[in-house]
Design a protein around this motif. Sequence first.
Motif, PDB file in Angstrom:
ATOM      1  N   UNK A 165      40.499  46.849  56.260  1.00  0.00           N
ATOM      2  CA  UNK A 165      39.315  48.388  55.788  1.00  0.00           C
ATOM      3  C   UNK A 165      39.398  49.573  55.375  1.00  0.00           C
ATOM      4  N   UNK A 166      39.184  50.416  55.577  1.00  0.00           N
ATOM      5  CA  UNK A 166      39.249  51.573  55.048  1.00  0.00           C
ATOM      6  C   UNK A 166      39.421  52.193  55.517  1.00  0.00           C
ATOM      7  N   UNK A 167      40.303  51.602  57.390  1.00  0.00           N
ATOM      8  CA  UNK A 167      40.879  52.602  58.095  1.00  0.00           C
ATOM      9  C   UNK A 167      41.981  51.517  57.421  1.00  0.00           C
ATOM     10  N   UNK A 168      42.411  50.375  57.431  1.00  0.00           N
ATOM     11  CA  UNK A 168      43.531  49.642  57.447  1.00  0.00           C
ATOM     12  C   UNK A 168      44.464  50.815  56.126  1.00  0.00           C
ATOM     13  N   UNK A 169      43.516  50.674  55.189  1.00  0.00           N
ATOM     14  CA  UNK A 169      43.391  51.339  53.435  1.00  0.00           C
ATOM     15  C   UNK A 169      44.106  52.473  53.725  1.00  0.00           C
ATOM     16  N   UNK A 170      43.656  52.843  54.412  1.00  0.00           N
ATOM     17  CA  UNK A 170      43.899  54.752  55.106  1.00  0.00           C
ATOM     18  C   UNK A 170      45.495  54.817  55.219  1.00  0.00           C
ATOM     19  N   UNK A 211      33.706  45.592  56.487  1.00  0.00           N
ATOM     20  CA  UNK A 211      32.805  44.214  56.805  1.00  0.00           C
ATOM     21  C   UNK A 211      32.113  43.621  57.929  1.00  0.00           C
ATOM     22  N   UNK A 212      31.510  42.930  57.028  1.00  0.00           N
ATOM     23  CA  UNK A 212      30.267  42.600  57.531  1.00  0.00           C
ATOM     24  C   UNK A 212      30.448  42.042  58.964  1.00  0.00           C
ATOM     25  N   UNK A 213      29.254  41.912  59.620  1.00  0.00           N
ATOM     26  CA  UNK A 213      29.738  41.297  61.452  1.00  0.00           C
ATOM     27  C   UNK A 213      30.170  39.631  60.466  1.00  0.00           C
ATOM     28  N   UNK A 214      29.046  39.215  59.845  1.00  0.00           N
ATOM     29  CA  UNK A 214      29.492  37.580  59.756  1.00  0.00           C
ATOM     30  C   UNK A 214      30.568  37.542  59.201  1.00  0.00           C
ATOM     31  N   UNK A 247      34.254  48.017  46.818  1.00  0.00           N
ATOM     32  CA  UNK A 247      32.757  48.049  47.721  1.00  0.00           C
ATOM     33  C   UNK A 247      32.682  49.599  47.247  1.00  0.00           C
ATOM     34  N   UNK A 248      31.119  49.162  47.392  1.00  0.00           N
ATOM     35  CA  UNK A 248      30.111  51.005  48.144  1.00  0.00           C
ATOM     36  C   UNK A 248      29.279  50.214  49.287  1.00  0.00           C
ATOM     37  N   UNK A 249      29.325  49.295  49.548  1.00  0.00           N
ATOM     38  CA  UNK A 249      28.246  48.654  50.727  1.00  0.00           C
ATOM     39  C   UNK A 249      29.518  47.979  51.487  1.00  0.00           C
ATOM     40  N   UNK A 250      28.947  47.045  52.573  1.00  0.00           N
ATOM     41  CA  UNK A 250      30.005  45.924  53.355  1.00  0.00           C
ATOM     42  C   UNK A 250      30.202  44.748  52.794  1.00  0.00           C
ATOM     43  N   UNK A 251      31.151  44.816  53.183  1.00  0.00           N
ATOM     44  CA  UNK A 251      31.769  43.497  52.314  1.00  0.00           C
ATOM     45  C   UNK A 251      31.638  41.897  52.931  1.00  0.00           C
ATOM     46  N   UNK A 252      31.048  41.433  52.488  1.00  0.00           N
ATOM     47  CA  UNK A 252      29.773  40.194  52.821  1.00  0.00           C
ATOM     48  C   UNK A 252      31.711  38.857  52.972  1.00  0.00           C
ATOM     49  N   UNK A 310      49.403  29.230  49.961  1.00  0.00           N
ATOM     50  CA  UNK A 310      50.216  30.324  50.010  1.00  0.00           C
ATOM     51  C   UNK A 310      50.255  30.221  51.776  1.00  0.00           C
ATOM     52  N   UNK A 311      50.374  30.966  52.490  1.00  0.00           N
ATOM     53  CA  UNK A 311      51.244  31.572  54.301  1.00  0.00           C
ATOM     54  C   UNK A 311      49.783  31.678  54.461  1.00  0.00           C
ATOM     55  N   UNK A 312      48.867  32.437  54.287  1.00  0.00           N
ATOM     56  CA  UNK A 312      48.073  33.294  54.726  1.00  0.00           C
ATOM     57  C   UNK A 312      46.805  34.256  53.957  1.00  0.00           C
ATOM     58  N   UNK A 313      46.332  34.726  54.321  1.00  0.00           N
ATOM     59  CA  UNK A 313      45.319  35.105  52.952  1.00  0.00           C
ATOM     60  C   UNK A 313      45.166  36.254  53.590  1.00  0.00           C
ATOM     61  N   UNK A 314      44.169  37.906  52.501  1.00  0.00           N
ATOM     62  CA  UNK A 314      43.845  38.895  53.329  1.00  0.00           C
ATOM     63  C   UNK A 314      42.950  38.866  52.483  1.00  0.00           C
ATOM     64  N   UNK A 315      42.442  40.191  52.652  1.00  0.00           N
ATOM     65  CA  UNK A 315      40.954  40.454  52.196  1.00  0.00           C
ATOM     66  C   UNK A 315      41.647  42.108  52.518  1.00  0.00           C
ATOM     67  N   UNK A 316      41.371  42.629  51.428  1.00  0.00           N
ATOM     68  CA  UNK A 316      42.382  44.432  51.299  1.00  0.00           C
ATOM     69  C   UNK A 316      41.227  44.927  50.636  1.00  0.00           C
ATOM     70  N   UNK A 317      39.607  45.856  51.370  1.00  0.00           N
ATOM     71  CA  UNK A 317      39.243  46.884  50.691  1.00  0.00           C
ATOM     72  C   UNK A 317      38.778  48.047  50.914  1.00  0.00           C
ATOM     73  N   UNK A 318      38.287  49.101  50.051  1.00  0.00           N
ATOM     74  CA  UNK A 318      37.972  50.616  50.838  1.00  0.00           C
ATOM     75  C   UNK A 318      36.924  50.062  51.980  1.00  0.00           C
ATOM     76  N   UNK A 319      36.302  49.266  51.845  1.00  0.00           N
ATOM     77  CA  UNK A 319      35.081  49.208  52.076  1.00  0.00           C
ATOM     78  C   UNK A 319      35.396  49.108  54.120  1.00  0.00           C
TER      79      UNK A 319
END
Length: 187
Positions: A174-179, A157-160, A125-130, A146-155
């Motif tokens: 997010x971006x820091x975790x991806x780094x 995440x929005x507060x909501x 994503x370029x903006x915030x992931x919603x 599945x046992x668990x869910x993850x969202x992996x992004x280069x961006x």
Amino acid sequence: MHRLMRRLFTLLSVALVLALTYSFAGRGWVPAAWHQYLDPFSFGTIAVFTIWVAIWIFDRHFRYRDLSLERVDEMDGFEFERFCAYLLRRNGYRHVSVTQESGDQGVDVIATKNKKKYGIQCKRYNGFVGNHAVQEVWSGHQYYDLDAAIVLSNSQFSDSAQELAQELGVELIGRDGLRKMMRHLPS
């Protein structure tokens, strides 16, 4: 395409065994007139197999060597999914598989770590992931049992999205975790 490549590799492996058997043991048993045909076939088979394996090793282990986060930002969605699968393998996940490109029920990659099966939604994503990404991976995680869910992004995440993920127990990377995960790439 993957199935076709696997079948070709199996066929090439059988041809390699025959070529090696001929080269090391069978050459003395074969009539001398056949050597002019079997020698080039044997050499060619061994060469093609060696090149195939070298390309496979390079693609499997060095494809994303010295990759920068800026290059990740330029990937298309499908390439990002394949990159995430590779990155998960490098970070200790096992049995990593990319789901089909469409109709994946919100889960792009399924992987196992510490005897837990994870459903991962990959969002380049370029903006915030919603919220939508969190909702998709949550429903996909239920669908695939599945046992668990993850969202992996280069961006980021929005507060909501963060609130919803916390409520549902979805992990957000997010971006820091991806780094941090990219530190395990070959250099």
